[in-house]
Write a protein that holds these residues in place. Structure first.
Motif, PDB file in Angstrom:
ATOM      1  N   ARG A 118      -4.270  -3.123  -7.086  1.00 59.77           N
ATOM      2  CA  ARG A 118      -4.657  -4.186  -6.159  1.00 59.77           C
ATOM      3  C   ARG A 118      -5.987  -4.789  -6.605  1.00 59.77           C
ATOM      4  O   ARG A 118      -6.933  -4.065  -6.928  1.00 59.77           O
ATOM      5  CB  ARG A 118      -4.768  -3.627  -4.733  1.00 59.77           C
ATOM      6  CG  ARG A 118      -3.422  -3.385  -4.066  1.00 59.77           C
ATOM      7  CD  ARG A 118      -3.571  -2.838  -2.649  1.00 59.77           C
ATOM      8  NE  ARG A 118      -4.067  -1.468  -2.672  1.00 59.77           N
ATOM      9  CZ  ARG A 118      -3.303  -0.393  -2.828  1.00 59.77           C
ATOM     10  NH1 ARG A 118      -1.995  -0.527  -2.999  1.00 59.77           N
ATOM     11  NH2 ARG A 118      -3.817   0.814  -2.824  1.00 59.77           N
ATOM     12  N   ASP A 124      -9.126  -3.558  -4.714  1.00 60.50           N
ATOM     13  CA  ASP A 124      -9.193  -2.123  -4.414  1.00 60.50           C
ATOM     14  C   ASP A 124     -10.489  -1.532  -4.961  1.00 60.50           C
ATOM     15  O   ASP A 124     -10.759  -1.592  -6.163  1.00 60.50           O
ATOM     16  CB  ASP A 124      -7.988  -1.406  -5.046  1.00 60.50           C
ATOM     17  CG  ASP A 124      -7.764  -0.019  -4.455  1.00 60.50           C
ATOM     18  OD1 ASP A 124      -8.735   0.580  -3.953  1.00 60.50           O
ATOM     19  OD2 ASP A 124      -6.618   0.457  -4.497  1.00 60.50           O
ATOM     20  N   ARG A 125     -11.291  -0.942  -4.083  1.00 60.06           N
ATOM     21  CA  ARG A 125     -12.565  -0.343  -4.478  1.00 60.06           C
ATOM     22  C   ARG A 125     -12.469   1.175  -4.629  1.00 60.06           C
ATOM     23  O   ARG A 125     -13.481   1.849  -4.836  1.00 60.06           O
ATOM     24  CB  ARG A 125     -13.640  -0.671  -3.436  1.00 60.06           C
ATOM     25  CG  ARG A 125     -13.901  -2.154  -3.240  1.00 60.06           C
ATOM     26  CD  ARG A 125     -14.638  -2.745  -4.396  1.00 60.06           C
ATOM     27  NE  ARG A 125     -15.968  -2.159  -4.540  1.00 60.06           N
ATOM     28  CZ  ARG A 125     -16.774  -2.402  -5.569  1.00 60.06           C
ATOM     29  NH1 ARG A 125     -16.366  -3.187  -6.547  1.00 60.06           N
ATOM     30  NH2 ARG A 125     -17.976  -1.837  -5.631  1.00 60.06           N
ATOM     31  N   ASN A 126     -11.280   1.730  -4.515  1.00 65.45           N
ATOM     32  CA  ASN A 126     -11.093   3.175  -4.623  1.00 65.45           C
ATOM     33  C   ASN A 126     -11.586   3.656  -5.988  1.00 65.45           C
ATOM     34  O   ASN A 126     -11.051   3.250  -7.026  1.00 65.45           O
ATOM     35  CB  ASN A 126      -9.607   3.502  -4.448  1.00 65.45           C
ATOM     36  CG  ASN A 126      -9.321   4.989  -4.494  1.00 65.45           C
ATOM     37  OD1 ASN A 126     -10.177   5.805  -4.842  1.00 65.45           O
ATOM     38  ND2 ASN A 126      -8.087   5.363  -4.165  1.00 65.45           N
ATOM     39  N   ASP A 141      -1.040   3.314  -5.380  1.00 63.70           N
ATOM     40  CA  ASP A 141      -2.400   2.854  -5.700  1.00 63.70           C
ATOM     41  C   ASP A 141      -2.485   2.234  -7.092  1.00 63.70           C
ATOM     42  O   ASP A 141      -3.291   1.323  -7.318  1.00 63.70           O
ATOM     43  CB  ASP A 141      -3.380   4.027  -5.615  1.00 63.70           C
ATOM     44  CG  ASP A 141      -3.386   4.658  -4.242  1.00 63.70           C
ATOM     45  OD1 ASP A 141      -3.656   3.924  -3.269  1.00 63.70           O
ATOM     46  OD2 ASP A 141      -3.102   5.862  -4.133  1.00 63.70           O
ATOM     47  N   ASP A 153       0.815  -1.220   0.000  1.00 65.45           N
ATOM     48  CA  ASP A 153       0.000   0.000   0.000  1.00 65.45           C
ATOM     49  C   ASP A 153       0.845   1.264   0.000  1.00 65.45           C
ATOM     50  O   ASP A 153       0.531   2.256   0.646  1.00 65.45           O
ATOM     51  CB  ASP A 153      -0.957   0.004   1.203  1.00 65.45           C
ATOM     52  CG  ASP A 153      -2.058   1.063   1.050  1.00 65.45           C
ATOM     53  OD1 ASP A 153      -2.368   1.434  -0.101  1.00 65.45           O
ATOM     54  OD2 ASP A 153      -2.595   1.512   2.086  1.00 65.45           O
TER      55      ASP A 153
END
Length: 307
Positions: A279, A282-284, A149, A146
Motif C-alpha cells: 500500500r 503504509d507506514r508499517n 500487507d 487490507d
C-alpha cells in the motif's frame, strides 16, 4: 576490518546524496552539512572499502559506486524502518506483535519469494509471518482491502493506492497440452501469431483489466475457452485435459511441471516482470523491512531467476 564497521550509515547517507544530486554542494545542502563534511565522509568510505567510489569532474559513480548505491538505499531504508519500529514499540510496549501477511499470486517471484520470506524471518524472528495464496482476481483487492500487507504479483497494479517494485523480469510462455501442434515448439519457441487461436482460459469478470491484458498478451479478441480458472492449478487442469491454454512467465515451468503440460516460449513479445506490491501510504516498519530485504535479494538473485 568488519563489514559492520565499514557500513557507517552517516557515510552511506552522504555518499548516496552525492550520487543522487550529482554534486557535493547540493548533497551537503540536502543533508544540512557542510560540503567539507560530505567530502570527508565520501573519502572515509572510499578508504574503508579500499576503492574509488566517485569520479569527481563531473561527479558520477564508478562501477563500484553504482553497486554500493544500490546497497546503500537498501541499508538506509532498513535502518529507517528499524527506528520506526523501535519508536512504535516505545509507544505501545505491551502490544502484541501483529503478523506480517504476505500474499502470493501463483508462484510469486519464483525462488525470490521463499528467499525473501526466510530473510525476513531471520531478521525479525519475533514477528509472525502469515502466507496467503492469492487468486487472479486479487491482483489489487487483497492489498486495498487490507487482507495482506505485501504481495508478490504480476503485472504491476494500475492503482495509485499501491506501490510496486520490480523483482524479476522474464520471458513469456504459453502452456498447452502435449497433443497441441504447438507443443513441438517447446525448444524453438513460437510467435504471437502462432498462439492467436489458442483457447485461453477465462477469468471472472471482476478480474482487474491490467491482469487480463497481461494474461491475453494485450489482445481483447484472444480466443477464450469456457474453462474458468482462478489459480495456476486450475489453469493446468484445463491444459492437461485439453480444455484451455494458459500463459505466464518462464519460471512458471519450474514450479508447475505437470505431466501432459508443455511450456512454449513466446519470442516476439516483451519480457514481463513480477513485482512486490505494498500500500502506497503504509507506514508499517515491518513492511518497509520486508521490502528492503526483497529488493536487496532481487539485485542478487534476479539475473539467475530470469536466465
Amino acid at each position: 576490518m568488519s563489514i559492520v564497521a565499514v557500513m557507517d550509515l552517516r557515510l552511506l547517507s552522504s555518499f548516496l546524496a552525492v550520487v543522487e544530486e550529482g554534486h557535493f554542494a547540493r548533497a551537503a545542502a540536502r543533508l544540512f552539512l557542510s560540503p567539507a563534511a560530505v567530502t570527508q565522509h565520501v573519502r572515509r568510505l572510499e578508504s574503508d572499502l579500499g576503492t574509488r567510489l566517485l569520479n569527481r569532474n563531473p561527479v558520477s559513480p564508478t562501477p563500484a559506486g553504482e553497486r554500493l548505491a544500490g546497497h546503500a538505499r537498501t541499508l538506509l531504508a532498513a535502518a529507517n524502518a528499524a527506528l520506526d519500529d523501535v519508536a512504535e514499540a516505545a509507544r505501545a510496549p505491551a502490544a502484541a506483535e501483529r503478523p506480517l501477511r504476505v500474499g502470493i499470486m501463483g508462484h510469486g517471484s519464483a525462488e525470490l519469494t521463499p528467499a525473501s520470506v526466510n530473510a525476513f524471518r531471520r531478521a525479525r524472528p519475533h514477528v509472525p509471518v502469515e502466507l496467503r495464496q492469492l487468486d487472479f482476481t486479487e491482483h489489487v483487492s487483497a492489498l486495498v482491502e487490507d487482507r495482506v500487507d505485501v504481495a508478490f504479483v504480476r503485472p504491476a497494479p494500475a492503482d495509485e493506492r499501491i506501490t510496486a517494485d520490480v523483482l524479476t523480469t522474464e520471458q513469456r510462455i504459453v502452456a498447452v497440452p502435449e497433443s497441441s501442434p504447438l507443443a513441438d515448439a517447446r525448444d524453438t519457441g513460437a510467435l504471437l501469431a502462432d498462439i492467436a487461436d489458442l483457447p485461453f482460459f477465462t477469468v471472472p469478470g471482476h478480474t482487474p483489466r491490467t491482469f487480463t491484458d497481461y494474461l491475453y498478451f494485450d489482445c481483447a479478441a484472444r480466443r477464450r475457452s469456457p474453462h474458468v480458472a482462478l489459480t495456476p492449478q486450475e489453469v493446468l487442469t484445463g491444459v492437461v485435459t485439453g480444455r484451455a491454454a494458459g500463459s505466464g512467465l518462464k519460471s512458471f515451468a519450474r514450479y508447475y511441471a505437470w505431466p501432459g503440460a508443455v511450456f512454449v516460449p513466446v519470442l516476439d513479445v516483451p519480457h514481463e516482470s513480477s513485482y512486490l506490491a505494498v500500500r502506497a501510504l503504509d507506514r508499517n516498519p515491518e513492511v518497509r523491512i520486508f521490502r528492503a530485504l526483497a529488493l536487496a535479494l532481487a539485485r542478487e538473485m534476479g539475473p539467475r531467476i530470469s536466465a
